[in-house]
Design a protein around this motif. Structure first.
Motif, PDB file in Angstrom:
ATOM      1  N   UNK A   1      51.594  26.634  33.228  1.00 38.89           N
ATOM      2  CA  UNK A   1      50.734  26.933  34.339  1.00 38.89           C
ATOM      3  C   UNK A   1      50.048  28.341  33.888  1.00 38.89           C
ATOM      4  N   UNK A   2      48.808  28.328  33.969  1.00 38.71           N
ATOM      5  CA  UNK A   2      47.752  29.504  33.568  1.00 38.71           C
ATOM      6  C   UNK A   2      47.345  29.803  35.033  1.00 38.71           C
ATOM      7  N   UNK A   3      47.756  31.144  35.282  1.00 44.27           N
ATOM      8  CA  UNK A   3      47.307  31.593  36.673  1.00 44.27           C
ATOM      9  C   UNK A   3      46.209  32.381  36.471  1.00 44.27           C
ATOM     10  N   UNK A   4      45.218  32.395  37.514  1.00 42.21           N
ATOM     11  CA  UNK A   4      43.956  32.985  37.464  1.00 42.21           C
ATOM     12  C   UNK A   4      43.719  33.817  38.891  1.00 42.21           C
ATOM     13  N   UNK A   5      43.269  35.202  38.934  1.00 46.46           N
ATOM     14  CA  UNK A   5      43.005  35.936  39.822  1.00 46.46           C
ATOM     15  C   UNK A   5      42.927  37.320  39.929  1.00 46.46           C
ATOM     16  N   UNK A   6      42.390  38.079  40.789  1.00 44.83           N
ATOM     17  CA  UNK A   6      42.202  39.554  40.686  1.00 44.83           C
ATOM     18  C   UNK A   6      43.745  40.236  40.953  1.00 44.83           C
ATOM     19  N   UNK A   7      43.756  41.269  40.651  1.00 48.47           N
ATOM     20  CA  UNK A   7      45.096  41.926  40.607  1.00 48.47           C
ATOM     21  C   UNK A   7      45.264  42.158  42.195  1.00 48.47           C
ATOM     22  N   UNK A   8      46.621  41.778  42.597  1.00 47.71           N
ATOM     23  CA  UNK A   8      46.799  41.846  44.102  1.00 47.71           C
ATOM     24  C   UNK A   8      46.398  40.537  44.842  1.00 47.71           C
ATOM     25  N   UNK A   9      46.055  39.304  44.241  1.00 48.80           N
ATOM     26  CA  UNK A   9      45.718  38.129  44.871  1.00 48.80           C
ATOM     27  C   UNK A   9      46.765  37.620  45.239  1.00 48.80           C
TER      28      UNK A   9
ATOM     29  N   UNK B   1      45.987  24.901  35.676  1.00 43.80           N
ATOM     30  CA  UNK B   1      45.256  26.204  36.082  1.00 43.80           C
ATOM     31  C   UNK B   1      45.108  26.425  37.471  1.00 43.80           C
ATOM     32  N   UNK B   2      45.848  27.545  37.765  1.00 38.19           N
ATOM     33  CA  UNK B   2      46.060  28.069  39.294  1.00 38.19           C
ATOM     34  C   UNK B   2      45.207  29.233  39.564  1.00 38.19           C
ATOM     35  N   UNK B   3      44.237  28.967  40.357  1.00 34.21           N
ATOM     36  CA  UNK B   3      43.497  30.193  40.898  1.00 34.21           C
ATOM     37  C   UNK B   3      43.990  30.467  42.136  1.00 34.21           C
ATOM     38  N   UNK B   4      43.979  31.852  42.463  1.00 39.24           N
ATOM     39  CA  UNK B   4      44.577  32.369  43.829  1.00 39.24           C
ATOM     40  C   UNK B   4      43.330  33.140  44.278  1.00 39.24           C
TER      41      UNK B   4
END
Length: 157
Positions: free
Chosen positions: A10-18, A118-121
């Protein structure tokens, strides 16, 4: 969000604090690992790889931009090592705003026979989400910097 694969990266994607790390915790709670190597384990799951962990010194987060490239390389080595150990689940828990930032993780996972998710938050372009991230992140990243980071976000086509 059910874990039914033998080898998943799993590759996480998102801003810090997302909420990337929160999402991973919920995923693991919902999909307990039944591999005997992980039953009754009291330490954190080895397959979660985050560059942030290298910036902790005696329990305090101490970001040093001069160390960023080195620590990203160490994190990639951890990610590949976890896959080489055939861990059933390996996670890259970084912001991964631009596609080049996670390309090496993706290539390594493919080469080692892992299915990739790929998991975008959150929506990095949404101002309300940016404000929430600035309030929630554990590393005191300001709203100004969150907005700058959001400008670098590359959607996946």
């Amino acid at each position: 969000m059910t874990f039914q694969r033998d080898k998943l990266a799993i590759i996480m994607r998102g801003l810090p604090g997302s909420g990337k790390s929160h999402w991973i915790g919920a995923y693991l709670a919902e999909n307990p690992l039944t591999d005997p190597r992980f039953i009754n384990r009291t330490t954190p799951y080895r397959g979660i790889c985050s560059t942030d962990r290298y910036f902790y010194q005696q329990g305090h987060y101490c970001f040093d931009v001069k160390k960023l490239t080195e620590y990203h390389q160490l994190n990639l080595v951890d990610f590949i090592s976890a896959m080489a150990e055939q861990l059933p689940l390996v996670v890259c828990d970084n912001t991964n705003l631009a596609q080049w930032e996670f390309a090496a993780y993706q290539a390594a996972a493919l080469a080692l026979g892992y299915e990739i998710m790929i998991q975008q938050i959150g929506d990095p372009f949404d101002l309300e989400h940016q404000k929430q991230c600035a309030e929630r992140n554990r590393h005191q990243v300001s709203l100004h910097e969150i907005k700058r980071m959001a400008l670098r976000f590359e959607p996946i086509a």
